[in-house]
Enzyme design. Structure first.
Site, PDB file in Angstrom:
ATOM      1  N   PRO A  58       2.892   4.031  -0.628  1.00 36.51           N
ATOM      2  CA  PRO A  58       3.005   5.861   0.179  1.00 36.51           C
ATOM      3  C   PRO A  58       1.036   5.807   0.549  1.00 36.51           C
ATOM      4  O   PRO A  58       1.468   6.780   0.937  1.00 36.51           O
ATOM      5  CB  PRO A  58       3.649   6.932  -0.236  1.00 36.51           C
ATOM      6  CG  PRO A  58       3.641   6.393  -1.528  1.00 36.51           C
ATOM      7  CD  PRO A  58       3.237   4.994  -1.857  1.00 36.51           C
ATOM      8  N   ASP A 102      -0.365  -3.587  -6.046  1.00 41.12           N
ATOM      9  CA  ASP A 102       1.114  -2.807  -7.109  1.00 41.12           C
ATOM     10  C   ASP A 102       2.399  -3.524  -6.111  1.00 41.12           C
ATOM     11  O   ASP A 102       2.708  -2.809  -5.391  1.00 41.12           O
ATOM     12  CB  ASP A 102       0.661  -1.616  -7.014  1.00 41.12           C
ATOM     13  CG  ASP A 102       1.362  -0.625  -8.046  1.00 41.12           C
ATOM     14  OD1 ASP A 102       1.643  -1.038  -8.757  1.00 41.12           O
ATOM     15  OD2 ASP A 102       2.374   0.233  -7.269  1.00 41.12           O
ATOM     16  N   LYS A 117      -2.801   5.852  -3.631  1.00 39.73           N
ATOM     17  CA  LYS A 117      -4.328   4.195  -4.485  1.00 39.73           C
ATOM     18  C   LYS A 117      -5.407   3.967  -3.268  1.00 39.73           C
ATOM     19  O   LYS A 117      -6.357   3.822  -3.878  1.00 39.73           O
ATOM     20  CB  LYS A 117      -3.253   3.013  -5.182  1.00 39.73           C
ATOM     21  CG  LYS A 117      -2.627   3.068  -5.879  1.00 39.73           C
ATOM     22  CD  LYS A 117      -1.991   2.026  -6.311  1.00 39.73           C
ATOM     23  CE  LYS A 117      -1.247   2.488  -7.831  1.00 39.73           C
ATOM     24  NZ  LYS A 117       0.404   3.258  -7.529  1.00 39.73           N
ATOM     25  N   ALA A 143       0.764  -1.120   0.041  1.00 40.79           N
ATOM     26  CA  ALA A 143       0.078  -0.418  -0.092  1.00 40.79           C
ATOM     27  C   ALA A 143       0.721   1.057   0.048  1.00 40.79           C
ATOM     28  O   ALA A 143       0.738   2.482  -1.048  1.00 40.79           O
ATOM     29  CB  ALA A 143      -1.082   0.105   0.765  1.00 40.79           C
ATOM     30  N   ARG A 162       6.954   4.352   6.190  1.00 38.62           N
ATOM     31  CA  ARG A 162       6.287   4.682   5.159  1.00 38.62           C
ATOM     32  C   ARG A 162       4.704   4.367   5.775  1.00 38.62           C
ATOM     33  O   ARG A 162       3.931   5.299   5.321  1.00 38.62           O
ATOM     34  CB  ARG A 162       6.687   3.430   4.205  1.00 38.62           C
ATOM     35  CG  ARG A 162       8.221   3.775   3.069  1.00 38.62           C
ATOM     36  CD  ARG A 162       8.593   2.510   2.216  1.00 38.62           C
ATOM     37  NE  ARG A 162       6.989   1.999   1.373  1.00 38.62           N
ATOM     38  CZ  ARG A 162       6.992   2.381  -0.042  1.00 38.62           C
ATOM     39  NH1 ARG A 162       7.837   3.259  -0.255  1.00 38.62           N
ATOM     40  NH2 ARG A 162       6.428   1.909  -0.583  1.00 38.62           N
ATOM     41  N   CYS A 185       5.247  -0.543 -12.286  1.00 39.84           N
ATOM     42  CA  CYS A 185       5.130   1.064 -12.912  1.00 39.84           C
ATOM     43  C   CYS A 185       6.544   0.676 -13.362  1.00 39.84           C
ATOM     44  O   CYS A 185       7.881   1.294 -13.783  1.00 39.84           O
ATOM     45  CB  CYS A 185       5.618   2.497 -11.871  1.00 39.84           C
ATOM     46  SG  CYS A 185       6.472   1.765 -10.907  1.00 39.84           S
ATOM     47  N   ASP A 189       4.272  -8.687   5.986  1.00 37.73           N
ATOM     48  CA  ASP A 189       4.336  -8.909   4.259  1.00 37.73           C
ATOM     49  C   ASP A 189       3.081  -9.387   3.798  1.00 37.73           C
ATOM     50  O   ASP A 189       3.317 -10.948   4.455  1.00 37.73           O
ATOM     51  CB  ASP A 189       5.565  -9.857   4.312  1.00 37.73           C
ATOM     52  CG  ASP A 189       5.977 -10.044   2.819  1.00 37.73           C
ATOM     53  OD1 ASP A 189       5.235 -10.008   1.947  1.00 37.73           O
ATOM     54  OD2 ASP A 189       6.942 -10.452   2.770  1.00 37.73           O
TER      55      ASP A 189
END
Length: 433
Positions: free
Chosen positions: A206, A274, A209, A204, A232, A326, A254
């Site tokens: 930073p 992601d 989203k 998740a 983070r 990305c 994790d």
């Protein structure tokens, strides 16, 4: 402040060879022997190329004491290299990449706190000129000055010229707008969870989203967000609170260690995944000179990505999942999706995602065109890959395509055209003063 510091360090690194010449020519380090060389570069960059020194105390005084000598050395360097602009002092490899220079500034309106209409009015009062909804990518490419558009694909995304800075803007600091690249908005938009749903954001931080998911859910439902990094997660928690997000649980864990059989996740029907990737699609990376990842590195990343995608698909109530990266590399994108779909057999199917989107998946396997890609050249975004997977039902018809454009998606129709939201809904929003 973190974003501003990131930008400052990034630009300092880009100008590093020029700054070394200026420091040597002005003999700054010889005059100030206690000044660390890296800090000296940051100070000189901000003094001569940035927005002026924002620091205080002795560092500011020190830099200003040598300002005249540094400015004279900069002028001499320009004459020596026969250039008139600071940017021209950079070697071609150090100059901003074409992709970085042409990607617009995207601003996502946070509908948990305001609406598109109010944000547009606010920017108008700040001297910006609103040009309406874009009809093509070319219109986005032509933006300049203090003009802005409503994006042609996403209903709550405003588009400004490249390099427009909103980090000090009241709307940003109050959480009314989120600075998020258009491609990064696609995963939550295409996952499109129904209000009241239980959703997992598997990797998740930073948190952009995650806040987008909450806005789509209208804060009705539950979001489980995982990340392994404590700092983070702390930053993400602050950002989500500022954005007005409720109904979320953050876990320093994790995602691979999360038990799909835990009753806590028994109602999870949507997952946004992601995972860590090579980041090769990010046009503004700090280490621009970084070499392409080796074949071994790509295979290691792809192995992890296949593992985490398979794990996500094992949640028993899951109905739809978005896998995104990305990365530009086929190994992390189409190859991962294909391998996991083959493992799953007929349990999940690939949805024909956003058929009107111009960039499709590489022809790595039959049906790969159902995935989408994004790039600076074709979509004026960072490089990105998105695939949507849905659980198959016995006797179900072929899967419907996801929306051709935002206006065809009832879930988002309210925010599509400024002024279209019902008055009752608008009164519930916080007015932007």
């Amino acid at each position: 402040h973190v974003r501003q510091l990131y930008a400052l360090v990034s630009e300092t690194l880009r100008y590093s060879p020029v700054l070394e010449k200026l420091l040597a020519g002005a003999a700054l380090l010889q005059a100030e022997k206690k000044l660390p060389p890296q800090l000296a570069k940051v100070l000189v960059y901000d003094l001569l190329f940035g927005k002026g020194l924002k620091c205080g105390g002795r560092w500011k005084a020190l830099a200003r004491r040598h300002r005249a000598r540094l400015e004279a050395e900069l002028a001499r360097l320009k004459v020596q290299q026969k250039v008139s602009r600071n940017e021209d002092l950079l070697a071609p490899a150090q100059a901003v990449s074409p992709g970085a220079s042409q990607v617009p500034r995207y601003v996502r309106v946070n509908t948990l706190k305001t609406c598109v209409d109010d944000v547009i009015d606010f920017f108008k009062r700040q001297g910006y000129s609103y040009l309406g909804k874009a009809a093509s990518v070319e219109e986005l490419r032509a933006l300049s000055g203090k003009k802005f558009l409503l994006d042609l694909h996403l209903p709550e995304l405003l588009v400004f010229p490249p390099q427009t800075d909103f980090h000090d803007n009241l709307l940003y600091t109050s959480g009314h707008i989120i600075l998020q690249d258009k491609a990064s908005c696609l995963p939550a938009f295409l996952l499109d969870p129904a209000a009241g749903s239980h959703v997992i954001d598997a990797c998740a931080a930073p948190g952009n989203k995650t806040s987008h998911l909450a806005a789509i859910l209208k804060n009705k439902g539950q979001i489980f967000a995982f990340d392994v990094d404590t700092k983070r997660l702390a930053t993400m928690n602050t950002m989500l609170m500022r954005a007005g997000v409720t109904g979320f649980q953050l876990a320093q864990q994790d995602f691979l260690t999360v038990d799909p059989g835990d009753p806590k996740y028994g109602k999870v029907t949507y997952i946004l995944l992601d995972p860590s990737c090579s980041g090769s699609g990010m046009v503004n990376r700090v280490l621009r000179e970084e070499a392409a990842p080796s074949a071994e590195r790509l295979q290691a990343l792809a192995g992890f990505q296949r593992k985490v995608l398979s794990h996500a698909l094992s949640f028993p109530a899951l109905q739809r999942l978005v896998y995104s990266t990305c990365s530009l590399h086929r190994e992390e994108n189409e190859d991962v999706v294909h391998a996991v779909l083959q493992e799953q057999g007929s349990a999940f199917r690939l949805v024909n995602t956003f058929p009107s989107w111009p960039c499709r998946g590489l022809a790595a396997f039959p049906g790969a065109e159902s995935c989408l890609r994004a790039s600076p050249a074709d979509t004026l975004t960072h490089g990105f890959f998105v695939a949507v997977l849905e659980r198959c039902r016995e006797g179900a018809a072929a899967p419907s395509s996801l929306p051709v454009a935002a206006e065809e998606n009832p879930q988002h129709r309210e925010g599509m055209e400024p002024g279209a939201a019902p008055k009752k809904r608008k009164r519930k929003k916080q007015q932007v003063k």
